[in-house]
Design a protein around this motif. Structure first.
Motif, PDB file in Angstrom:
ATOM      1  N   LYS A  65       0.791  -1.281  -0.050  1.00  0.00           N
ATOM      2  CA  LYS A  65       0.200  -0.055   0.064  1.00  0.00           C
ATOM      3  C   LYS A  65       0.780   1.268   0.017  1.00  0.00           C
ATOM      4  O   LYS A  65       1.917   1.207   0.799  1.00  0.00           O
ATOM      5  CB  LYS A  65      -0.686   0.043   1.195  1.00  0.00           C
ATOM      6  CG  LYS A  65      -1.974  -0.962   1.184  1.00  0.00           C
ATOM      7  CD  LYS A  65      -2.893  -0.943   2.439  1.00  0.00           C
ATOM      8  CE  LYS A  65      -4.030  -2.033   2.494  1.00  0.00           C
ATOM      9  NZ  LYS A  65      -4.825  -1.911   3.646  1.00  0.00           N
ATOM     10  N   GLY A  66       0.448   2.138  -0.698  1.00  0.00           N
ATOM     11  CA  GLY A  66       1.354   3.784  -0.753  1.00  0.00           C
ATOM     12  C   GLY A  66       2.200   3.392  -1.849  1.00  0.00           C
ATOM     13  O   GLY A  66       3.068   4.299  -1.787  1.00  0.00           O
ATOM     14  N   PRO A 123      -3.767  -6.072  -6.420  1.00  0.00           N
ATOM     15  CA  PRO A 123      -3.971  -4.629  -6.300  1.00  0.00           C
ATOM     16  C   PRO A 123      -3.633  -3.803  -7.808  1.00  0.00           C
ATOM     17  O   PRO A 123      -2.585  -3.110  -7.677  1.00  0.00           O
ATOM     18  CB  PRO A 123      -2.935  -4.132  -5.440  1.00  0.00           C
ATOM     19  CG  PRO A 123      -1.945  -5.381  -5.431  1.00  0.00           C
ATOM     20  CD  PRO A 123      -2.779  -6.449  -5.972  1.00  0.00           C
ATOM     21  N   ARG A 183      -2.295  -0.251  -8.279  1.00  0.00           N
ATOM     22  CA  ARG A 183      -0.972  -0.143  -8.027  1.00  0.00           C
ATOM     23  C   ARG A 183       0.005  -0.084  -9.345  1.00  0.00           C
ATOM     24  O   ARG A 183       1.442   0.175  -8.876  1.00  0.00           O
ATOM     25  CB  ARG A 183      -0.429  -0.697  -6.680  1.00  0.00           C
ATOM     26  CG  ARG A 183      -1.205  -0.470  -5.705  1.00  0.00           C
ATOM     27  CD  ARG A 183      -0.714  -1.045  -4.488  1.00  0.00           C
ATOM     28  NE  ARG A 183      -1.830  -1.227  -3.205  1.00  0.00           N
ATOM     29  CZ  ARG A 183      -2.020  -2.158  -2.681  1.00  0.00           C
ATOM     30  NH1 ARG A 183      -1.322  -3.286  -2.724  1.00  0.00           N
ATOM     31  NH2 ARG A 183      -2.955  -1.943  -1.599  1.00  0.00           N
ATOM     32  N   ARG A 222      -8.507   4.767  -5.268  1.00  0.00           N
ATOM     33  CA  ARG A 222      -7.711   4.058  -4.505  1.00  0.00           C
ATOM     34  C   ARG A 222      -6.364   4.329  -4.093  1.00  0.00           C
ATOM     35  O   ARG A 222      -6.017   4.117  -3.154  1.00  0.00           O
ATOM     36  CB  ARG A 222      -7.770   2.518  -5.265  1.00  0.00           C
ATOM     37  CG  ARG A 222      -8.970   1.847  -5.384  1.00  0.00           C
ATOM     38  CD  ARG A 222      -8.890   0.732  -6.222  1.00  0.00           C
ATOM     39  NE  ARG A 222     -10.255  -0.118  -6.482  1.00  0.00           N
ATOM     40  CZ  ARG A 222     -10.193  -1.295  -6.026  1.00  0.00           C
ATOM     41  NH1 ARG A 222      -9.077  -2.066  -5.914  1.00  0.00           N
ATOM     42  NH2 ARG A 222     -11.781  -1.976  -6.130  1.00  0.00           N
ATOM     43  N   LEU A 223      -5.659   4.868  -5.162  1.00  0.00           N
ATOM     44  CA  LEU A 223      -4.451   5.233  -4.884  1.00  0.00           C
ATOM     45  C   LEU A 223      -4.432   6.500  -3.928  1.00  0.00           C
ATOM     46  O   LEU A 223      -3.633   6.396  -2.832  1.00  0.00           O
ATOM     47  CB  LEU A 223      -3.596   5.771  -6.222  1.00  0.00           C
ATOM     48  CG  LEU A 223      -3.215   4.767  -7.104  1.00  0.00           C
ATOM     49  CD1 LEU A 223      -2.890   5.410  -8.595  1.00  0.00           C
ATOM     50  CD2 LEU A 223      -2.469   3.836  -6.589  1.00  0.00           C
ATOM     51  N   GLU A 269      -4.594   5.423  -0.244  1.00  0.00           N
ATOM     52  CA  GLU A 269      -3.502   4.946   0.429  1.00  0.00           C
ATOM     53  C   GLU A 269      -2.209   5.901   0.578  1.00  0.00           C
ATOM     54  O   GLU A 269      -1.148   5.528   0.660  1.00  0.00           O
ATOM     55  CB  GLU A 269      -2.842   3.525  -0.859  1.00  0.00           C
ATOM     56  CG  GLU A 269      -3.824   2.550  -0.774  1.00  0.00           C
ATOM     57  CD  GLU A 269      -3.428   1.391  -1.766  1.00  0.00           C
ATOM     58  OE1 GLU A 269      -2.199   1.678  -2.131  1.00  0.00           O
ATOM     59  OE2 GLU A 269      -4.091   0.518  -1.777  1.00  0.00           O
TER      60      GLU A 269
END
Length: 101
Positions: free
Chosen positions: A17-18, A53, A56, A78-79, A82
């Motif tokens: 994530k991130g 995911p 991403r 979604r991005l 995160e």
């Protein structure tokens, strides 16, 4: 399932994530540096089944590459959820790109 597909699924599933990776980066890490388009096909056909995911993964310029406005907005949402900053559909790869070790 091919070995390339299996490695691609594993790499994408491990993007934290991130962080983001590029299609070409995933292809390279999966053993086929010129197979970025194949990564796109794998994401398109297998994201739901393997709970990938998909959001991403971006193009080599850090751009959202989806054509549908609804899909683009979903990816951006979604991005951003995160903590990834998306400015005019572009992610700063220097800040958010994930590099496997």
């Amino acid at each position: 399932m091919t070995e390339f597909t299996e490695r691609t699924l594993m790499i994408i599933s491990e993007i934290p994530k991130g962080k983001v990776m590029t299609y070409g980066q995933v292809a390279y890490m999966a053993g086929s540096p010129k197979a970025a388009r194949q990564v796109v096909r794998i994401l398109h056909s297998m994201s739901e089944k393997y709970h990938l995911p998909w959001h991403r993964v971006v193009n080599k310029k850090g751009e959202i590459a989806l054509l549908s406005d609804d899909a683009k907005m979903e990816q951006i949402t979604r991005l951003e959820a995160e903590g990834i900053t998306v400015q005019q559909g572009v992610i700063n790869l220097e800040e958010f790109q994930w590099m496997l070790e």
